[in-house]
Design a protein around this motif. Structure first.
Motif, PDB file in Angstrom:
ATOM      1  N   GLU A 299       0.831  -1.199   0.000  1.00  0.00           N
ATOM      2  CA  GLU A 299       0.000   0.000   0.000  1.00  0.00           C
ATOM      3  C   GLU A 299       0.873   1.261   0.000  1.00  0.00           C
ATOM      4  O   GLU A 299       2.062   1.219   0.352  1.00  0.00           O
ATOM      5  CB  GLU A 299      -0.898   0.022   1.242  1.00  0.00           C
ATOM      6  CG  GLU A 299      -1.930  -1.088   1.295  1.00  0.00           C
ATOM      7  CD  GLU A 299      -2.766  -0.999   2.567  1.00  0.00           C
ATOM      8  OE1 GLU A 299      -2.523  -0.069   3.384  1.00  0.00           O
ATOM      9  OE2 GLU A 299      -3.641  -1.868   2.749  1.00  0.00           O
ATOM     10  N   SER A 300       0.267   2.367  -0.384  1.00  0.00           N
ATOM     11  CA  SER A 300       0.880   3.683  -0.218  1.00  0.00           C
ATOM     12  C   SER A 300       0.135   4.418   0.878  1.00  0.00           C
ATOM     13  O   SER A 300      -0.998   4.064   1.229  1.00  0.00           O
ATOM     14  CB  SER A 300       0.807   4.485  -1.524  1.00  0.00           C
ATOM     15  OG  SER A 300       1.513   3.831  -2.553  1.00  0.00           O
ATOM     16  N   GLY A 304      -0.185   9.403  -1.049  1.00  0.00           N
ATOM     17  CA  GLY A 304       0.611   8.846  -2.135  1.00  0.00           C
ATOM     18  C   GLY A 304       2.049   8.564  -1.767  1.00  0.00           C
ATOM     19  O   GLY A 304       2.817   8.060  -2.596  1.00  0.00           O
ATOM     20  N   GLY A 305       2.436   8.871  -0.540  1.00  0.00           N
ATOM     21  CA  GLY A 305       3.809   8.654  -0.113  1.00  0.00           C
ATOM     22  C   GLY A 305       4.155   7.185   0.029  1.00  0.00           C
ATOM     23  O   GLY A 305       3.289   6.321   0.205  1.00  0.00           O
ATOM     24  N   MET A 306       5.452   6.887  -0.044  1.00  0.00           N
ATOM     25  CA  MET A 306       5.939   5.512   0.042  1.00  0.00           C
ATOM     26  C   MET A 306       5.699   4.953   1.440  1.00  0.00           C
ATOM     27  O   MET A 306       5.948   5.618   2.436  1.00  0.00           O
ATOM     28  CB  MET A 306       7.434   5.471  -0.289  1.00  0.00           C
ATOM     29  CG  MET A 306       8.054   4.092  -0.266  1.00  0.00           C
ATOM     30  SD  MET A 306       9.769   4.119  -0.848  1.00  0.00           S
ATOM     31  CE  MET A 306      10.539   5.187   0.362  1.00  0.00           C
ATOM     32  N   MET A 307       5.210   3.718   1.492  1.00  0.00           N
ATOM     33  CA  MET A 307       4.931   3.062   2.757  1.00  0.00           C
ATOM     34  C   MET A 307       6.216   2.898   3.571  1.00  0.00           C
ATOM     35  O   MET A 307       7.253   2.500   3.045  1.00  0.00           O
ATOM     36  CB  MET A 307       4.285   1.691   2.503  1.00  0.00           C
ATOM     37  CG  MET A 307       4.008   0.875   3.764  1.00  0.00           C
ATOM     38  SD  MET A 307       2.884   1.704   4.924  1.00  0.00           S
ATOM     39  CE  MET A 307       1.406   1.870   3.908  1.00  0.00           C
ATOM     40  N   GLY A 334       5.704  -2.870  -5.518  1.00  0.00           N
ATOM     41  CA  GLY A 334       5.777  -1.587  -4.830  1.00  0.00           C
ATOM     42  C   GLY A 334       7.089  -1.418  -4.093  1.00  0.00           C
ATOM     43  O   GLY A 334       7.999  -2.244  -4.196  1.00  0.00           O
ATOM     44  N   THR A 335       7.189  -0.325  -3.360  1.00  0.00           N
ATOM     45  CA  THR A 335       8.422   0.048  -2.661  1.00  0.00           C
ATOM     46  C   THR A 335       8.132   0.264  -1.186  1.00  0.00           C
ATOM     47  O   THR A 335       7.085   0.819  -0.821  1.00  0.00           O
ATOM     48  CB  THR A 335       9.023   1.329  -3.268  1.00  0.00           C
ATOM     49  OG1 THR A 335       9.234   1.123  -4.676  1.00  0.00           O
ATOM     50  CG2 THR A 335      10.345   1.679  -2.617  1.00  0.00           C
TER      51      THR A 335
END
Length: 435
Positions: A299-300, A304-307, A334-335
């Protein structure tokens, strides 16, 4: 030194039961020193650190009776305090970090204690200040004999209850101070106390033995000292670190696994953190069913920021599972940024994951970024060494998901915290050979 040979690319299927909680066991076992009455403990894990602590208790004169594979009866009615002065005790206690929690019960009941600098994982600095400052607040006096034996000598002949604000919410530090305070004169108030389920278990057990502890499950504990404690029966929680490890294992290896008897209400946010990695799971009573998943998406944040997954004192996320989260993210879409705040050496094993083909950046000793492969590329098997308990199991998960054969050396580190892990995983389809 023993090793695991692991055949990779294995999909597991079946049921697995978590062992008793290692971190709870080390506290609960030390607490048997607080009474001369029998204490029976169930669901004790058969792992190296716990077995060494039981051996230490026996050396001190505690009567130890094994009732079954996981149940023991202890009676500390013939404790020989002079054993603390022996070279044998010094050698065994210095090899086991959990031995530091013998100090609180010894000070509370016998008004004296000696402890060497304890060992354990090489995961960075793990200071003992919280333990010692708490004891000093209660009236204990310390002397470190650095020249002769490297022992901390403690005189606790006049322990009195007091107010204290712990400098950190240390689980073992809180447990140690609580065990000393229950037999101190007067009332002790501990603010910024740790409140992990394992500490709640300890406080509830002590209350059944006759202690007067209020505020359990909060960070403010009030302890009214009593003259003596009695015996009790106690059953330990399942190990939340094992449960999290099995969730990550299922996702990485596309396995269908049912984790039995998880005491789900005691897991806090652990399931939610793995759900943020995209891992599906179904709670079936007290069991957790993890289906085989070809893909799972990180998820973010809402903006919208990186988890980011980071550790924090309970009810935050336990630092012992960050290694598992990190390795599980390797095959996600994802990242993810993993921020290990507590220990500065716990992420250094990522170089082995990178060698296996993971897309990772070790930003500094506390942070690593994982760019998920989304199954577009499989890890490859290599030879590596387990630096600590949790990193060792993370490497084992990576090896089970990899292409080809891997060998993990120094698995004594894994055995310190995971009971018969090779046998239990082989029973549901893994191919792990102990060399």
């Amino acid at each position: 030194m023993a090793s695991f040979r692991i055949a990779g690319d294995q999909h597991l299927k079946g049921e697995i039961s978590p062992q008793g909680a290692k971190n709870e066991a080390l506290q609960i076992l030390c607490a048997v020193l607080l009474t001369d009455k029998p204490v029976t403990i169930h669901n004790i894990p058969d792992i190296r650190d716990v077995n060494k602590l039981i051996e230490l208790l026996g050396d001190l004169g505690v009567q130890v009776e094994q009732l079954s594979n996981s149940s023991y009866r202890f009676q500390a009615d013939q404790v020989d305090v002079s054993v603390l002065d022996t070279a044998n005790y010094r050698e065994k206690a210095s090899a086991l970090r959990g031995s530091v929690m013998l100090l609180g019960p010894m000070l509370g009941r016998f008004k004296t204690g000696r402890i060497p600098r304890p060992g354990g994982d090489k995961i960075g600095r793990r200071r003992l200040d919280t333990h010692f400052l708490g004891f000093e607040k209660l009236g204990a006096k310390f002397n470190f004999d650095s020249e002769e034996s490297g022992m901390f000598n403690v005189d606790a002949s006049h322990l009195k209850g007091t107010y204290m604000l712990l400098d950190e919410a240390s689980v073992t530090g809180t447990a140690n101070v609580v065990m000393a305070a229950v037999l101190a004169e007067g009332t002790t108030t501990i603010y910024n106390a740790a409140c992990e389920p394992y500490l709640q278990q300890l406080c509830s057990m002590l209350n059944r033995m006759g202690a007067k502890i209020s505020g359990i499950s909060s960070n403010l504990l009030t302890i009214e000292g009593v003259d003596k404690l009695g015996g009790t029966d106690h059953t330990m929680l399942p190990d939340m670190i094992e449960i999290g490890s099995f969730i990550g294992l299922a996702a990485m290896t596309q396995s269908e696994i049912t984790i039995k008897n998880c005491q789900i209400p005691q897991l806090g946010i652990i399931p939610d953190v793995f759900k943020r990695l995209g891992i599906k799971m179904d709670f079936r009573g007290d069991d957790i069913f993890v289906p085989a998943q070809e893909h799972y998406q990180i998820e973010s944040f809402l903006d919208g920021g990186m988890m980011t997954v980071s550790d924090a004192p309970w009810p935050g996320f336990t630092p012992d599972l960050l290694s598992i989260v990190l390795v599980t993210a390797i095959q996600a879409q994802g990242t993810l940024l993993v921020h290990q705040k507590m220990f500065e050496s716990r992420l250094f094993f990522v170089d082995k994951l990178i060698e296996m083909g993971a897309q990772m950046i070790l930003c500094d000793p506390h942070r690593a970024t994982v760019i998920g492969l989304n199954r577009q590329q499989q890890l490859k098997g290599i030879r590596m060494s387990s630096p600590d308990i949790r990193a060792g199991v993370a490497l084992l998960i990576a090896a089970l998901s990899a292409r080809g054969e891997s060998i993990i050396d120094n698995i004594e580190q894994i055995d310190r915290g995971y009971q018969n892990i090779d046998g239990r995983l082989n029973a549901i389809g893994a191919k792990i050979e102990r060399l």
